[in-house]
Design a protein around this motif. Structure first.
Motif, short mmCIF file in Angstrom:
data_model
loop_
_atom_site.label_atom_id
_atom_site.label_comp_id
_atom_site.label_asym_id
_atom_site.label_seq_id
_atom_site.Cartn_x
_atom_site.Cartn_y
_atom_site.Cartn_z
N THR A 257 0.81 -1.21 0.00
CA THR A 257 0.00 0.00 0.00
C THR A 257 0.85 1.27 0.00
O THR A 257 0.34 2.35 -0.29
CB THR A 257 -0.97 -0.03 1.20
OG1 THR A 257 -1.81 -1.19 1.07
CG2 THR A 257 -1.86 1.19 1.27
N THR A 279 -6.94 0.73 -1.70
CA THR A 279 -6.28 -0.15 -0.74
C THR A 279 -7.12 -1.40 -0.53
O THR A 279 -8.31 -1.42 -0.84
CB THR A 279 -6.11 0.53 0.64
OG1 THR A 279 -7.40 0.60 1.28
CG2 THR A 279 -5.52 1.91 0.52
N SER A 303 0.67 6.27 1.95
CA SER A 303 -0.20 5.63 0.97
C SER A 303 -0.43 6.52 -0.24
O SER A 303 -0.23 6.09 -1.38
CB SER A 303 -1.55 5.27 1.61
OG SER A 303 -1.39 4.35 2.67
N GLU A 311 -9.13 4.89 -0.13
CA GLU A 311 -8.86 4.07 1.04
C GLU A 311 -10.11 3.29 1.42
O GLU A 311 -11.19 3.86 1.59
CB GLU A 311 -8.43 4.93 2.22
CG GLU A 311 -8.15 4.12 3.48
CD GLU A 311 -7.77 5.00 4.66
OE1 GLU A 311 -7.21 4.49 5.63
OE2 GLU A 311 -8.04 6.23 4.60
#
Length: 748
Positions: A257, A279, A303, A311
């Motif tokens: 990630t 993710t 990230s 996310e």
């Protein structure tokens, strides 16, 4: 709020009009729409688009949507609820951006197909595409427009439960089947109402989790990453896969990630990918557990800076990235690029024009869908053994004993990752045998064991008594669905519970024993194969497993599946796969095994070679293996040339003859070895395969073509190129046998 939306619509219309006057492409029009909308968004609204939730309270979700804090949701499947959610997004939020609704639809939505490993066993990309198309049609009817499939992790360790979701151990097979699934999910056009965005996962190398233990670390160097684990993902990009998902694992110490090398350097720069990256579930937050991030803010920053756009559920982005912008830890351009990728996907899906679900729709369990699923099972089942033509069952069998915990287990045969399939619609083997062939044979049913892990042996005696009354025995064993899939790793690959004992006791009756295994992975079944007269392996077959397996047992369908993974003799052989490297001391097929070693043997008397004293080096069944009720003969192998250049294409021709008494389908396979390279190369690599159907006695000239450019690999200097030299080629029925010829490649 409405006035702001009107202004936004007007601005977008201006852009569209400008684009239309200049005759710009549909993609250019979408880019202009994205940019115009992006210019109207606040930072908070941008971060909201990057936030995906799995809502537990729809009222709370609605509040957050009104504030622009949600870009996508998953795990809502009620179309009425989805329409209410979209109503809030479009009419009660400031900019009226629709919500992207996602769901894990891994091998079917309502009509459940064989698990992906089973679909790979068909060696038929059309089956994979059709299965994904059916899943998309059914799922989109409930408002789902994004799924987290296909999983194209090259998987060489059956201890890893998620091998069930994979397309097996081979990069080429995984690439072909994975690309077909992408096309099936997405259809002809992403903005069609039955299209759902595919998601190539898990990026990357998750299938090599150390020890086969889920979520574990991997240690894959760049060269192996590029030669083995990345090719299926490149095929997904080429197939137009709309989204990618990062994986849970860290590779060489860097969690996927936050791995800018694979997310930016490879995916974006090298492959020119313009899709969206999400993710895995809370994988951003879990980088704290990895010891890679100090806190949530650090996880969010690493990230997005690595190239993640959205996310999933852990909300570190929306909580912390505003401060990260202030702290200059994240550039505004990075946020804009992420949101641009998200909005682009929503426009491509047509969500701005058609956000609502049209209800009701009666596409679930459509007869065509069930028939397609049935065909998938028929082609995925693998005949591993058929001593003395035990199968197919003939009219000599008047009484059939149907035994085992998987014979009538509708929930279990659907396999892993089935959130929406219903066991009431599942047709089991027992059900099918009785309904379809009950007028031909008397069926005696005894479970013997209540479920696959059952250690209570009291029912085995009843099963043995049933076997004694029968002319043949079919015993259904394997794994319950809970034993494979995510977080379901095993150290022992043997049949669970008392299933092995059940087969042993049935074999002792002297009646022909046909063992049917339904499982989520390849199991170590050496003893069970020896105790059985015939063995049929069906990776969890789904809704229509029963009728398909019944037709195979009784000969209406001739099995044609091939192993997409290597079967070990015992658990300790794993990882075991066909495309191994030779080593400096490769195993000798005649090596002396542990029971043959003399007492006080000399240290070097048994040979210093690469093999196990107690298991040898050969698998129970090799990759690409699968029998038929008929037999096939390969002959007259010819090459278009035995001296080629790097710019040429190699044509391979041979004769395939059905030498048996049944019509059948053979999966012909072409393998190549680069004999000497700047780095060591696998002993064989699959490069082509094709399903060929022949009537009994029929012959056919088969031709396969492969550009020499496809022999390229990442060599010592990390350049992707064909290295001139000597090669060997095989065509045959599996990875361990076949006709062979040598050829050479020279530079221009």
């Amino acid at each position: 709020m409405k006035s702001i939306k009107l202004i936004a619509t007007a601005l977008i219309s201006v852009f569209i009009g400008s684009c239309s006057s200049q005759k710009e492409t549909p993609e250019a029009i979408i880019e202009n729409k994205v940019d115009s909308l992006l210019n109207l968004m606040t930072l908070e609204e941008k971060l909201g688009q990057m936030n995906q939730l799995s809502p537990y309270n729809l009222e709370e979700l609605a509040k957050r949507i009104r504030k622009g804090e949600v870009g996508s949701i998953l795990n809502v499947v009620n179309p009425e609820e989805i329409n209410k959610i979209q109503e809030v997004a479009l009419n009660e939020s400031r900019l009226g951006i629709p919500i992207l609704v996602a769901r894990d639809v891994i091998h079917g939505y309502k009509t459940i197909f064989p698990i992906p490993l089973g679909q790979a066993a068909t060696f038929n990309p059309e089956i994979a595409e059709q299965g994904a198309r059916v899943a998309a049609i059914e799922a989109s009817s409930d408002g789902i427009r994004w799924t987290f499939a296909p999983m194209i992790d090259v998987s060489r360790d059956p201890r890893w439960g998620r091998i069930a979701e994979s397309c097996g151990e081979d990069p080429y097979l995984s690439a072909v089947i994975g690309a077909a699934m992408v096309k099936g999910y997405q259809g002809e056009s992403l903005n069609a109402p039955t299209a759902i965005a595919a998601c190539a996962k898990h990026f990357v190398a998750y299938g090599a989790a150390e020890g086969g233990r889920d979520y574990n670390s991997t240690f894959i160097p760049e060269r192996v990453l590029r030669n083995v684990y990345l090719p299926p993902f490149k095929a997904a990009v080429d197939a137009g896969c709309a989204t990618f998902m990062t994986s849970f694992n860290d590779n060489d110490g860097v969690p996927s990630t936050a791995n800018s090398f694979v997310l930016k350097d490879v995916l974006r720069k090298e492959w020119k990918y313009d899709g969206m990256v999400v993710t895995d579930w809370a994988s951003a937050l879990e980088m704290i557990n990895h010891g890679f991030c100090t806190d949530e803010k650090d996880a969010a920053e690493k990230s997005v800076n690595a190239g993640v756009d959205m996310e999933m559920v852990s909300e570190t982005f929306i909580k912390h990235l505003k401060q990260s912008i202030t702290d200059k830890k994240v550039a505004m351009e990075t946020i804009d690029n992420a949101v641009r990728n998200i909005l682009r996907l929503k426009y491509r899906l047509g969500l701005f024009d058609n956000p609502y679900v049209v209800t009701p729709q009666s596409v679930k369990y459509a007869e065509k869908h069930l028939q397609t699923a049935r065909t998938a099972v028929e082609q995925s089942a693998i005949l591993l053994k058929n001593a003395n033509q035990t199968l197919p069952l003939t009219d000599k069998v008047k009484t059939l004993a149907v035994i085992g915990p998987m014979a009538d287990a509708p929930y279990e045969q659907m396999g892993t990752w089935v959130f929406d399939g219903e066991k009431a619609h599942t047709q089991t083997p027992l059900m099918a045998i009785k309904q379809m062939y009950g007028n031909q044979v008397k069926v005696i049913f005894e479970k013997g064991l209540e479920y696959s892990r059952d250690k209570n042996t009291k029912g085995i005696s009843r099963a043995v008594n049933a076997a004694r009354q029968a002319d043949a025995v079919v015993v259904f064993v394997g794994e319950e669905s809970i034993l494979s899939g995510e977080a379901h790793s095993l150290a022992n690959l043997n049949l669970q519970g008392a299933q092995s004992l059940l087969i042993k006791e049935l074999s002792a009756t002297g009646k022909p024993v046909i063992t049917v295994v339904m499982a989520g992975r390849q199991l170590a079944i050496t003893k069970e194969v020896e105790a059985s007269n015939a063995v049929l392996y069906s990776f969890h077959p789904g809704t229509m497993g029963g009728p398909a397996i019944a037709d195979i047992l009784f000969g209406k369908v001739n099995p044609s599946g091939k192993t997409p993974v290597t079967f070990p003799r015992i658990s300790g052989q794993v990882p075991i796969y066909y495309a191994q490297h030779n080593t400096g001391r490769p195993a000798n097929p005649t090596e002396m095994l542990i029971d043959d070693i003399p007492v006080e043997a000399g240290q070097t008397s048994i040979g210093c070679r690469s093999f196990y004293l107690d298991a040898g080096n050969s698998p129970l069944f090799p990759f690409g293996y699968g029998l038929s009720y008929t037999t096939f003969e390969y002959s007259s192998l010819t090459l278009s040339s035995e001296k080629l250049t790097t710019q040429d294409s190699l044509s391979v021709s041979f004769t395939l003859k059905n030498t048996g008494h049944y019509d059948g389908t053979e999966v012909v396979q072409l393998y190549i070895q680069d004999k000497t390279g700047s780095v060591t190369r696998p002993v064989k690599e699959l490069k082509r395969f094709q399903r060929i159907t022949l009537k009994a006695g029929e012959s056919k000239q088969v031709s396969l073509s492969i550009p020499v450019s496809e022999l390229a690999f990442w060599g010592y200097d990390m350049k992707f190129e064909v290295e001139p030299g000597d090669f060997r080629l095989w065509v045959g029925t599996n990875s361990s046998e076949g006709l062979t010829k040598d050829f050479s490649v020279s530079a221009l």
